[in-house]
Design a protein around this motif. Structure first.
Motif, short mmCIF file in Angstrom:
data_model
loop_
_atom_site.label_atom_id
_atom_site.label_comp_id
_atom_site.label_asym_id
_atom_site.label_seq_id
_atom_site.Cartn_x
_atom_site.Cartn_y
_atom_site.Cartn_z
N GLY A 147 17.93 3.90 39.87
CA GLY A 147 18.92 4.27 38.85
C GLY A 147 18.84 3.45 37.57
O GLY A 147 19.77 3.43 36.78
N LEU A 148 17.71 2.78 37.36
CA LEU A 148 17.59 1.96 36.16
C LEU A 148 16.75 2.62 35.07
O LEU A 148 16.54 2.04 34.01
N ALA A 149 16.24 3.83 35.36
CA ALA A 149 15.55 4.61 34.32
C ALA A 149 16.32 5.91 34.19
O ALA A 149 16.56 6.60 35.17
N TYR A 150 16.74 6.21 32.99
CA TYR A 150 17.54 7.42 32.80
C TYR A 150 17.21 8.03 31.46
O TYR A 150 16.72 7.35 30.55
N LYS A 151 17.45 9.32 31.33
CA LYS A 151 17.13 9.99 30.07
C LYS A 151 18.42 10.22 29.29
O LYS A 151 19.44 10.59 29.86
N LYS A 152 18.33 9.99 28.02
CA LYS A 152 19.55 10.03 27.23
C LYS A 152 19.25 10.53 25.83
O LYS A 152 18.24 10.15 25.23
N ASN A 153 20.16 11.36 25.33
CA ASN A 153 20.04 11.80 23.95
C ASN A 153 20.72 10.75 23.10
O ASN A 153 21.89 10.49 23.27
N LYS A 188 17.26 11.87 19.69
CA LYS A 188 16.15 12.29 20.54
C LYS A 188 16.48 12.03 21.99
O LYS A 188 17.17 11.06 22.31
N GLU A 189 15.94 12.87 22.85
CA GLU A 189 16.03 12.61 24.28
C GLU A 189 15.00 11.55 24.62
O GLU A 189 13.81 11.73 24.31
N GLN A 190 15.45 10.48 25.20
CA GLN A 190 14.53 9.38 25.46
C GLN A 190 14.73 8.84 26.87
O GLN A 190 15.86 8.80 27.36
N TRP A 191 13.64 8.39 27.46
CA TRP A 191 13.76 7.63 28.69
C TRP A 191 14.19 6.23 28.34
O TRP A 191 13.68 5.62 27.39
#
Ligand code: ANZ
Ligand code: ZN
Length: 815
Positions: A147-153, A188-191
């Motif tokens: 749960g420490l990598a997530y995608k976010k705008n 932007k959607e980013q990891w």
């Protein structure tokens, strides 16, 4: 005696070390290990820069000395080879980045070998090798699974010329750290990697390590821990009250009786949610658009012109029933705290500047020790020094620290606030819309969402593409590779698409020091056994510019890997030091455009790599910036000639047998001590100066014994290893190499200080003491004693019977 032919000598020993695998190490449990590390280079097309050899040589000197002290030394090398310069060069020339990288690595390898570094080349790593990035991808999957990598705008820093998103750390003064180009905000959607979850651990870990003080402080400031409170205020509109309260983060709730307004960030959630209820909507809309073009740095600077628009709403301060007007202003950032600030213009400079422009009330609630209540022409920023509360009801008379605790308790008690800890650290934007990076091993499925690839299928190799220019809409060039993009969901088997963003070039360098321990392992990033043997890096030297980037990132990865049981130690680096920059001959930073770049190839060709290495270490204090001066290199080369020519004074073993330490015994012991301690403390320049002094002394004598010469050669060899080996073999006649010969030991009792204190007595009574040079003659000692003013007083009108001198102790005058 042949002349000092550095070309042949250096080629000969480089070949010898390679043929004999002199610096290849195994996990030898019978020896104490020492792991020394330098920041592995990016193999650019320009080849080795003269700045590289400074840290590389320094750690080579340290590694070589440690070997001679009996340690099992791991001094590895590799290449951090993903990244933009190669990709851009490949685009320009129409070649494959992998091909260009291979060429550059070959050139770097040649240059590093030419400099005689004692790297264990058998452990060389290359971050762009699928066998390597398999494990970079594997680590990413562990982050994802935990749960420490997530995608976010999110609004990210977007470099207009590189066409990539940048992390905050990569934006320097509002410009791109790589190309200096303009940086704007873009959604932007980013990891993202949740480094903020490790803020506390990254801070506390600093207590366990021995880092150069500046690095520790920079990391602490970057993490920026702040204890404070979110105070919640009800919001009044023209027609009633908002359903939700507005929360303001403050580190100074003690001043809250002096709050006169509230400011919200233009891009804050509060504005987005409530803009319909604002007065001046159009004006605020325009204000928000304009704020997007200003960098965070510029916005929060003290003295930045304060602007803002009134929303028509008021926040109610329960402490004193004050209605505080709410403004939108750019000096507040949405990403800090709650994105809303309570303005206390009597005690905060930015609030003061804002209150002045908007003609808002300024109230003073703290006075300094002297009780100054003069007219408010500037805010009084009472922080560390205690101030006393006034105009603050039940806080009056308390000092600010007591008042802070009191008001926090009170606000929490009433349900009007909640203590919080905020960090300046932000989560790490981990995706790039470029080709030359590690593919992110995730698949997007309409039904299952983001699904990790099966670990057994790693590495997910970069496909070979024809075109890898970034697309103008900000998509990765991989998006155009439909064959590669279209795949099936690892979970449900339906058609799905691969992630086309790649990792930033900080990924491969975040764990490379682990791979060195076990570079060919195909089952794990490195075996537990080997990681236990090599353990923490004993000494890591690198640039200060990496302190809040690579150094912090890799500490984060290591701590995470430790927490999930992959790595057996929490902090990767026991000790961290940093070198100063090498400037051009004009005192400016070396750059192609300035034309002040020094090429190591050329210097080595002319003077030899030993002279080059020695000069780099001699040029000035290691931790400070120094200017290149080729004359200095000429001087150092001359010194090596003198070391070489000393052979002529050598006498045989039999001749020296009776007196192995020769006439310079004390100086030799001193030199051993000084050179050893100076290397341990990175005072390379003064170590070399001492060796020069020793050689000068040798020249004052007719003969030099082999034993004396061998000490000089050993002490010099970490700096000038080729010359060392050659003289060890040809002048002294030893068959085996010098690399593992024991480091000389000194006898503290044999070190005579330069000066001693001479006691001067008259008739056996102490009358004066004088500091004099060691080895002073009887004549001179007596003369000094007699010319002392104190002694002359006693001698006035007396008859001198005799004067006795006890060498190195005293002069007794009998009268
Ligand atoms: C009231 C106050 C009174 C503050 C005072 C300071 C001094 P430092 O000061 O660096 O520890 N702040 C909070 N959120 C902010 C945001 N989103 N953008 C800009 N500024 C923000 O940082 C904490 C202080 O920064 C907070 O405490 C707040 O101003 C401001 F005499 O609140 B203070
Ligand atoms: Zn699926």
């Amino acid at each position: 005696m042949p002349k000092y032919d550095f070309k042949d000598i250096e080629a000969k020993w480089q070949k010898y070390w390679q043929d004999n695998q002199t610096f290849v190490v195994k996990e030898d449990k019978s020896k104490k290990k020492f792991y020394s590390l330098i920041e592995f280079p990016y193999p650019s097309g320009e080849g080795l820069h003269v700045g590289h050899p400074r840290p590389f040589t320094a750690m080579d000197v340290i590694s070589r000395k440690k070997r001679m002290e009996g340690y099992n030394v791991l001094y590895p090398i590799g290449f951090d080879a993903f990244g933009l310069p190669t990709e851009n060069y490949a685009i320009k020339t129409g070649r494959l980045p992998a091909e260009v990288t291979a060429e550059n690595i070959a050139n770097f390898t040649r240059q590093l070998q030419m400099l005689g570094y004692s790297f264990d080349w058998s452990r060389m790593v290359n971050t762009t090798d699928p066998a390597y990035y398999k494990w970079t991808q594997w680590i990413f999957l562990q982050f994802f699974k935990h749960g420490l990598a997530y995608k976010k705008n999110m609004p990210i820093n977007w470099c207009l010329s590189c066409k990539i998103g940048l992390a905050n750390e990569e934006v320097v003064d509002g410009r791109c750290e790589r190309c200096g180009g303009e940086v704007v905000k873009r959604d932007k959607e980013q990891w993202m990697l949740a480094i903020t979850k490790y803020a506390e651990k990254l801070l506390s870990g600093l207590d366990e390590v021995d880092y150069i003080e500046r690095a520790k402080i920079q990391q602490e400031n970057w993490i920026g821990r702040k204890e404070g409170i979110n105070i919640e205020y009800a919001v009044k509109t023209q027609t009633g009250e908002l359903p939700e309260k507005i929360a303001c983060f403050t580190t100074r709730p003690d001043t809250n009786f002096g709050a006169t307004f509230v400011v919200v960030a233009p891009e804050s959630e509060f504005v987005q949610k409530n803009i319909e209820k604002f007065e001046n909507q159009q004006e605020i809309d325009q204000y928000i658009k304009d704020a997007k073009n200003r960098s965070d740095m510029e916005r929060i600077a003290e003295g930045h012109k304060k602007t803002g628009v009134f929303t028509g709403l008021y926040a109610m301060n329960n402490l004193n029933q004050r209605e505080m007007p709410i403004y939108v202003s750019d000096f507040v950032l949405a990403t800090v705290g709650t994105g809303a600030v309570v303005g206390v213009p009597g005690h905060d400079l930015r609030d003061f500047e804002f209150a002045k422009t908007k003609r808002l009330d300024i109230v003073r609630v703290v006075v300094g020790k002297d009780g100054d209540e003069s007219e408010i022409t500037r805010p009084e920023q009472v922080q560390e020094e205690a101030g006393t509360m006034i105009n603050s009801d039940f806080l009056n008379g308390m000092d600010i620290h007591e008042a802070t605790t009191k008001i926090m308790d009170y606000l929490e008690d009433k349900g009007w606030g909640k203590r919080v800890i905020n960090y300046k650290l932000r989560d790490w934007v981990f995706s790039r819309q470029r080709y030359w990076g590690e593919p992110i091993p995730l698949v997007n499925c309409l039904d299952c969402g983001w699904v990790p690839m099966d670990e057994k299928d790693l590495p997910l190799e970069l496909p070979k593409v024809e075109k890898y220019e970034p697309t103008d809409d900000g998509q990765s060039p991989l998006a155009l590779m439909t064959d590669w993009v279209n795949t099936v969901c690892p979970k449900c088997g339906q058609p799905a698409k691969r992630e086309t963003d790649t990792m930033p070039n900080w990924a491969g360098s975040s764990w490379y020091y682990l791979r060195y321990m076990d570079p060919y392992n195909n089952e794990a990033l490195a075996s537990q056994e080997k990681m236990k043997y090599w353990g923490q890096i004993d000494w890591y030297n690198g640039g200060m510019e990496h302190t809040v980037l690579h150094l912090l990132y890799s500490r984060f990865w290591n701590q995470f890997l430790y927490d999930i049981g992959v790595v057996p130690f929490r902090e990767p680096y026991k000790k961290r030091t940093s070198h100063g920059m090498i400037l051009g001959p004009d005192g400016e930073k070396m750059s192609k455009s300035r034309g002040n770049v020094i090429n190591p190839d050329e210097m080595v060709k002319k003077f030899g790599s030993d002279a080059f290495r020695l000069y780099i270490m001699f040029m000035g204090p290691f931790d400070q910036a120094v200017m290149w001066d080729t004359n200095g290199l000429v001087g150092v080369k001359r010194f090596l000639d003198r070391v070489w020519n000393l052979q002529e004074k050598l006498i045989s073993d039999e001749q020296t047998a009776s007196m192995p330490w020769g006439e310079l015994e004390s100086l030799l012991h001193q030199t051993i001590k000084k050179v050893g301690e100076d290397i341990d403390n990175m005072r390379f320049n003064t170590a070399i100066a001492k060796l020069m002094e020793l050689v000068n002394e040798f020249y004052k004598h007719e003969h030099v014994s082999k034993f004396e010469y061998s000490i000089l050669i050993k002490l010099l060899s970490p700096f000038a290893p080729h010359l060392g080996e050659e003289l060890w073999q040809s002048a002294l006649g030893y068959k085996n190499g010098l690399a593992y010969e024991p480091w000389p030991k000194y006898d503290p009792n044999k070190i005579v200080a330069d000066e001693f204190v001479l006691a001067v007595q008259i008739n056996g009574k102490l009358r004066d003491t004088l500091p004099v040079k060691t080895g002073i003659t009887q004549e001179l000692a007596i003369e000094s004693a007699l010319s002392s003013l104190k002694i002359q007083k006693h001698l006035a009108g007396k008859k001198l019977v005799k004067v006795i001198y006890v060498p190195s102790k005293l002069v007794n005058i009998v009268i």
